[in-house]
Structure formats: structure tokens, C-alpha cells
Design an enzyme around this catalytic site. Structure first.
Site, PDB file in Angstrom:
ATOM      1  N   GLU A 203     -42.482 -15.248   1.363  1.00 23.18           N
ATOM      2  CA  GLU A 203     -41.229 -15.895   0.665  1.00 23.18           C
ATOM      3  C   GLU A 203     -41.213 -17.411   1.873  1.00 23.18           C
ATOM      4  O   GLU A 203     -40.473 -17.764   1.136  1.00 23.18           O
ATOM      5  CB  GLU A 203     -41.162 -14.848   0.115  1.00 23.18           C
ATOM      6  CG  GLU A 203     -39.144 -15.348  -0.909  1.00 23.18           C
ATOM      7  CD  GLU A 203     -39.062 -14.476  -1.659  1.00 23.18           C
ATOM      8  OE1 GLU A 203     -38.941 -13.578  -2.537  1.00 23.18           O
ATOM      9  OE2 GLU A 203     -37.707 -14.089  -1.634  1.00 23.18           O
TER      10      GLU A 203
ATOM     11  N   GLY B  72     -31.457 -14.698   0.085  1.00 20.72           N
ATOM     12  CA  GLY B  72     -32.046 -13.251   0.669  1.00 20.72           C
ATOM     13  C   GLY B  72     -32.413 -11.956   0.965  1.00 20.72           C
ATOM     14  O   GLY B  72     -31.919 -10.926   1.293  1.00 20.72           O
ATOM     15  N   ARG B  73     -33.965 -12.682   1.100  1.00 18.44           N
ATOM     16  CA  ARG B  73     -34.614 -12.345   2.245  1.00 18.44           C
ATOM     17  C   ARG B  73     -33.962 -11.620   4.477  1.00 18.44           C
ATOM     18  O   ARG B  73     -34.381 -11.064   4.819  1.00 18.44           O
ATOM     19  CB  ARG B  73     -36.021 -12.152   2.396  1.00 18.44           C
ATOM     20  CG  ARG B  73     -35.911 -13.601   2.602  1.00 18.44           C
ATOM     21  CD  ARG B  73     -37.404 -14.448   2.607  1.00 18.44           C
ATOM     22  NE  ARG B  73     -36.815 -15.652   2.676  1.00 18.44           N
ATOM     23  CZ  ARG B  73     -37.002 -16.480   1.490  1.00 18.44           C
ATOM     24  NH1 ARG B  73     -36.907 -16.345   0.314  1.00 18.44           N
ATOM     25  NH2 ARG B  73     -36.854 -17.755   1.846  1.00 18.44           N
TER      26      ARG B  73
HETATM   27  O1  F6P Z   1     -37.649 -13.830  -6.493  1.00 21.94           O
HETATM   28  C1  F6P Z   1     -37.035 -13.611  -5.796  1.00 21.94           C
HETATM   29  C2  F6P Z   1     -35.710 -13.841  -5.223  1.00 21.94           C
HETATM   30  O2  F6P Z   1     -34.813 -14.559  -5.584  1.00 21.94           O
HETATM   31  C3  F6P Z   1     -35.904 -13.447  -3.898  1.00 21.94           C
HETATM   32  O3  F6P Z   1     -35.832 -14.274  -2.708  1.00 21.94           O
HETATM   33  C4  F6P Z   1     -34.384 -12.925  -3.705  1.00 21.94           C
HETATM   34  O4  F6P Z   1     -34.186 -11.914  -2.866  1.00 21.94           O
HETATM   35  C5  F6P Z   1     -34.843 -11.724  -5.049  1.00 21.94           C
HETATM   36  O5  F6P Z   1     -35.193 -11.991  -6.012  1.00 21.94           O
HETATM   37  C6  F6P Z   1     -33.384 -11.325  -6.005  1.00 21.94           C
HETATM   38  O6  F6P Z   1     -32.140 -12.155  -5.666  1.00 21.94           O
HETATM   39  P1  F6P Z   1     -30.850 -11.482  -6.223  1.00 21.94           P
HETATM   40  O7  F6P Z   1     -30.125 -10.974  -5.483  1.00 21.94           O
HETATM   41  O8  F6P Z   1     -29.903 -13.007  -6.385  1.00 21.94           O
HETATM   42  O9  F6P Z   1     -30.505 -11.029  -7.035  1.00 21.94           O
END
Ligand code: F6P
Length: 589
Positions: free
Chosen positions: A394, A308-309
């Protein structure tokens, strides 16, 4: 050292290396794949180079940067590097040539070369989730091949770029019409964490490159209804497109906001049959998006091999492309690709991500620095630190190594900071006279997009003077001389001088660029992505999972039950129960 490199040269140097790395994927069992080294990390603290660094650290106890500069006019040249339109001055650090050599030796002994190969080659470097970490594939040129489990990922990557181009063009050319046949004027990205921070950073940072269509991009992340109301109060449902951005399509805040947006749309004149004109999604969980009501053709793929990051380069970047156009979005990708090639190719001694990473290790593990400050001197980089906080904390906020054993040294520092010169009038006091050693990165463009008189000269001057002041400090004698020169009495000089002493000898890097454009921003973000990766290799941790975020979410669900339930079970501790009771008393119907 080359400043900028064109993609042809890059490709001619990179592809063979990556071709070679590709051939390893699915290598016959028994052959020592690079990832194993990564999966079974060496304990860096047991390495000879680590012990040598500890001894060197003792020898550096009296090292003084100011004297080092006074005695070595070549220090700036010796401790600077440049590539991809970025110039790094790392001469204002508590280092000598020997320090750099020992740090590079440590990186080598930790198997950094193999680990880099493993990541770029698609090995399962995210061991706990058994996934590759291939955000670099998102910015590789079409001609490249990257086969993982028999699938050429580059096909998927470029098909998605094609799909993004199609919707971006239709919206920019006012061909995508809302339910009342009006063109889309506003796009709302509903997403949080990596599905928000990167896109928000880039679309804000590249405002000077906004697409002439004038489509406005907004970000809705938090579950706090105030954010929803503040935003929708400025929107017209007829001309608003929502992008539900969630890799998992399971994140509470995003789903609640998406449901609220749908309800707002339906109560503002739209109907269920027209939802597809105003809702698209970016996700790796197609079924969940379809169940939510997104038409399959309106779903942009995201993949589990992208963290995600690290995902702004994927369709998660759709709001960026809508804000700056696909051409600029591809420039952003090219800048990051250039940094990937620099990271892959450049010897560690002049490799910018490796140098920044190992300097961070030097302060974190040998000078016990618990925090790291990022100080961008550019209004357009005002969201940079937020993105870095997720990317770095993270990734490196871990106490367990890839093999499940406890780490044997400090890992990720606290990442904080903000825009200069504002910080000078807020927290720089602590940087200059506080008791904590806090390394800092200054980031500044030479040319302003929106110059006002000599304001940029002052901004740039202050950026340099802050790192200079951190390095030089002010001695008691200098403070006394200064106060005497101002005509203060002997008693006042003695009373005041100690307060004006600035310890100095505080480290910082300065990253300079011609101007902040899509290519250099791409390179800058990729630089820090690779810095974080290198540190993860040295600490032996998995930079790509984030199990630590789950417990709070799970407990959140049970606390929600206790807040809203008819006769909920009591919480496990009286503090939480007390705060629940406080809420229930206030909300008793
Ligand atoms: O809770 C942390 C996380 O899992 C991050 O690593 C991620 O970027 C964010 O939540 C959003 O996740 P998603 O794109 O699955 O909604």
C-alpha cells in the site's frame, strides 16, 4: 557495532538531532527545508550512481555466491549488522563491497538523509494529502517535544497512552463491568486494513506475553457475515466489549460490522442506554463516532498524521494493550523507538533499514525481481506477512512520483510468503527451481517460547538450510554423483539428474533474534517501516497515501445499487452486468 542500546544513551544521541529537525518545522519561507528535496524527488535513474550500478550489474552477471564464500571466510562478518536485539546476515546476496558502496551512494544522492530528517521532523512528507507521517512520534519518550503547527504532539501522544492505561487497568482489574454487572472477558476489535492487521499481528505474536487477566482479544475485519457469525457464536454480549477501530470512521466494512455488533448486542439483552459499557472507538473522526452512538469519553484519538498501516503504535493498538498489558505495550514502543534511533543515527553502511531497502532496490531495479518473499520461522509470526503486505504494497504500489510525474523505474514488488517450515512443503519448490529471481527474508528466533523436545533445533536448522540451499544450489555433476552413489543405472542417472539440478545463487537475508519479545518485535516492525520509507525516497514516490484503493470502493457502491435496486441502471460493461444479473436471478424475491 552495538547489539542493544539503552534508552538513556539513545536519547542523549537522538534528541539533539531531532531538536535540530524540530527547529525546521515552520521554518521561515525561503529556507530550503529538507522536505522540498523530498517533495521534488530527483529522478534516481538519472543519477551517476544509478548508471554506475547498471554497469556494476553487468559486471556481476557471473557473480557466484558459493564461490564468494569459498574464497572469502570473512564474508559473513563483512555483510552482517546488528542493533536493537536483531542480527542481520545479508552475506547470502549477489553483492560485493563495491555493490554496497554504490547502493549507499545512490541512497545519499537521492537525498535520503534530508528525507529522514523531514519525516522525523514532522514535515508534510505525505505531499498529496498535505500531512506529516509521524508514526515515530507515537513511540518517542514523554520528555521529547515535537511541535507541528504550534502544537506539541508528544502531549497528545502521552495523554492518549494515559487514557489507554486507564481503560486497560479497569478491564484487567474487572472494574469495567458490562450491562449485567459482569466483568469483560472478551474484546472485539472491529477494524480493517491498518486498523486490524498490525494489532492482530502483535497480539498473536506476543501470546506468550498475554496478560494474566485472561481477557481474550478477537478481530472482526471483513464484511462477510460468516466472519461475524462465527465470532459472535463464541461470545456473550454481557461480557463483550467492542472497539470500533477506524481512522476515518467511514470505512464500509467497519461501519457495517459495528452496526451488526450493536444490533447483536441489543438483541442479546442490552439496551441503548447501556451501549457505552460495551462500545468504545478509536478514530480521528470524533463526530462520526458520536453520531454512531459512541460516548465522547469512550473515544480514543487517532490523528491524520499517522498512516493507517503505521498506526498500531497509537490507540489503534488498544486491543494489543488489552492482550499483553500496558507494560508490554510500552516495551513494544521502546523497541520501535530504539530502531528509530538506529535508523536516524547509524551510518548508512551499517544501518539495517537502509541496507535492507537498498538490497531490495538492487534486486527490484537491477535484477528485475518482481516479488519478495518473507519467511518467518516462528509460529507466532504467522500474521507477519499479512501486515507487511499492507505496509509495503500500500506504500510502494505507486506509478506516480511525489511531483506527479510518472516513475521511471519499477517500484514496489509483490510481497508474499508464510511461516516456515510449512512453506518448504508448499512454495519453496518455486524458490529453489522456479525461473523467477525472488529475494527472501528469513526471520527466526534462537530461543522458542514453547519448546518441544528438539523441535526448535530442527526449525532453526531448516531455516538456515533453506537459505543455504538457495545460495548453494546443486550442480548437474553433484546430482549425478549423488544418484550414482545411490546405485542408479547410467540411464536413470542421465534421466533424473537434470530434474535434481538446483540453480542456486539465489539471494536471501536472515534476521535472527534471541527470542520474540515485545521490544524485539517493535524493533522488527519499525525496521520494515523504515525500509519501505527508504525505498519510497529512492523511487520518489509518496509512501503514505493510497489513492488507488478508492475506485474499487466507489464502483462497489454503484454495483451494490445494481444488485439491490428495484430497476437499477445497467452496469458499464457486460461482464459486470452479467454477474449482477446472475446474482439478481438467484436473489429474486
Ligand atoms: O482502504 C484502505 C484503507 O484506507 C487503509 O489504508 C486503512 O488502513 C484501511 O482502509 C482502514 O481505514 P480506517 O482505519 O479509516 O477504517
Amino acid at each position: 557495532m552495538q547489539a542493544d542500546v539503552d534508552s538513556e544513551v539513545l536519547r542523549s544521541r537522538v534528541t539533539p538531532l531531532l531538536q535540530e529537525s524540530k527547529s525546521k518545522v515552520g521554518a521561515p519561507s525561503g529556507r530550503k527545508s529538507p522536505a522540498k528535496h523530498y517533495l521534488q524527488p530527483l529522478d534516481a535513474t538519472s543519477l551517476a550512481s544509478w548508471r554506475a550500478l547498471q554497469m556494476h550489474r553487468d559486471a556481476m552477471q557471473r557473480f557466484n555466491m558459493r564461490e564468494a564464500f569459498e574464497s572469502d571466510a570473512g564474508r559473513f562478518k563483512a555483510f552482517s549488522a546488528s542493533s536493537c536485539g536483531l542480527f542481520l546476515d545479508y552475506s547470502k546476496n549477489l553483492i560485493t563491497g563495491e555493490t554496497r558502496d554504490l547502493l549507499i551512494q545512490l541512497a545519499r544522492e537521492c537525498g535520503l538523509s534530508e528525507a529522514i530528517q523531514a519525516m522525523f521532523g514532522g514535515e508534510q512528507v505525505n505531499a498529496s494529502e498535505k500531512r506529516p507521517a509521524l508514526h515515530t512520534a507515537l513511540r518517542r519518550p514523554l520528555g521529547d517535544r515535537l511541535t507541528v503547527d504550534g502544537r506539541n504532539l508528544m502531549r497528545d501522544v502521552h495523554d492518549t497512552l494515559g487514557k489507554m492505561t486507564e481503560i486497560v487497568d479497569r478491564i484487567h482489574n474487572k472494574l469495567w463491568r458490562g450491562y449485567s454487572d459482569k466483568a469483560i472477558t472478551d474484546v472485539v476489535n472491529i477494524g480493517i486494513g491498518g486498523s486490524f492487521l498490525g494489532p492482530e499481528l502483535v497480539s498473536e505474536a506476543l501470546l506468550p506475553y498475554s496478560h494474566p487477566s485472561g481477557v481474550r482479544c478477537h478481530y472482526l475485519a471483513n464484511i462477510d457475515g460468516s466472519e461475524f457469525h462465527e465470532l459472535t457464536a463464541r461470545l456473550n454480549a454481557e461480557t463483550t466489549l467492542f472497539i470500533v477501530s477506524s481512522k476515518t470512521f467511514a470505512t464500509l466494512e467497519t461501519l457495517k460490522n459495528a452496526q451488526a455488533a450493536r444490533a447483536w448486542f441489543l438483541s442479546s439483552g442490552g439496551n441503548e442506554q447501556q451501549l457505552h459499557l460495551h462500545f468504545v472507538a478509536v478514530t480521528s473522526n470524533n463526530q462520526a463516532a458520536i453520531d454512531f452512538g459512541i460516548r465522547e469519553k469512550n473515544i480514543f484519538p487517532m490523528w491524520d498524521w499517522v498512516g493507517g498501516r503505521y498506526s498500531l503504535w497509537s490507540a489503534i493498538g488498544l486491543p494489543i494493550a488489552l492482550a499483553i498489558g500496558m507494560t508490554n505495550f510500552k516495551e513494544l514502543l521502546s523497541g520501535a523507538y530504539a530502531m528509530d534511533c538506529h535508523f536516524l543515527n547509524e551510518p548508512f553502511e551499517s544501518n539495517m533499514p537502509v541496507l535492507l531497502a537498498m538490497l531490495g532496490i538492487w534486486y527490484r531495479n537491477f535484477w528485475d525481481a518482481q516479488a519478495y518473499a518473507f519467511l518467518p520461522y516462528d509460529h507466532y509470526l504467522r500474521n507477519f506477512v499479512k501486515h507487511l503486505q499492507q505496509m509495503d504494497m500500500e506504500s510502494s504500489g505507486k506509478s506516480i512520483r511525489q511531483d506527479g510525474s510518472a516513475v521511471s523505474c519499477g517500484t514496489g514488488p509483490v510481497i508474499w510468503g508464510g511461516v516456515g517450515c510449512n512453506g518448504q512443503h508448499a512454495y519453496h519448490q518455486l524458490l529453489h527451481q522456479g525461473t523467477a529471481l525472488i529475494p527472501a527474508d528469513f526471520i527466526v528466533p534462537v530461543v522458542s517460547h514453547k519448546p518441544v523436545a528438539d523441535h526448535h533445533q530442527w526449525l532453526y536448522a531448516n531455516c538456515l538450510s533453506q537459505s543455504q540451499a538457495l545460495m548453494r544450489g546443486k550442480s548437474l555433476r553433484e546430482a549425478e554423483v549423488e544418484l550414482r552413489a545411490k546405485g542408479l543405472s547410467k540411464a536413470n542417472v542421465q534421466r533424473l539428474a537434470p530434474h535434481k539440478v538446483i540453480p542456486g545463487n539465489r539471494p536471501s537475508n536472515t534476521l535472527v533474534m534471541e527470542t520474540l519479545d515485545p521490544r524485539r518485535l517493535g524493533a522488527l516492525i519499525a525496521l520494515y517501516e523504515h525500509k519501505v520509507f527508504v525505498q519510497g525516497v529512492v523511487w520518489g514516490i509518496n509512501s503514505f497515501d493510497q489513492w488507488g484503493v478508492e475506485l474499487g470502493k466507489e464502483l462497489g457502491t454503484s454495483v451494490y445499487g445494481s444488485l439491490t435496486g428495484f430497476d437499477p441502471p445497467s452496469a458499464d460493461d457486460c461482464s459486470t452486468q452479467g454477474l449482477i444479473d446472475y446474482f439478481r436471478r438467484r436473489h429474486r424475491g
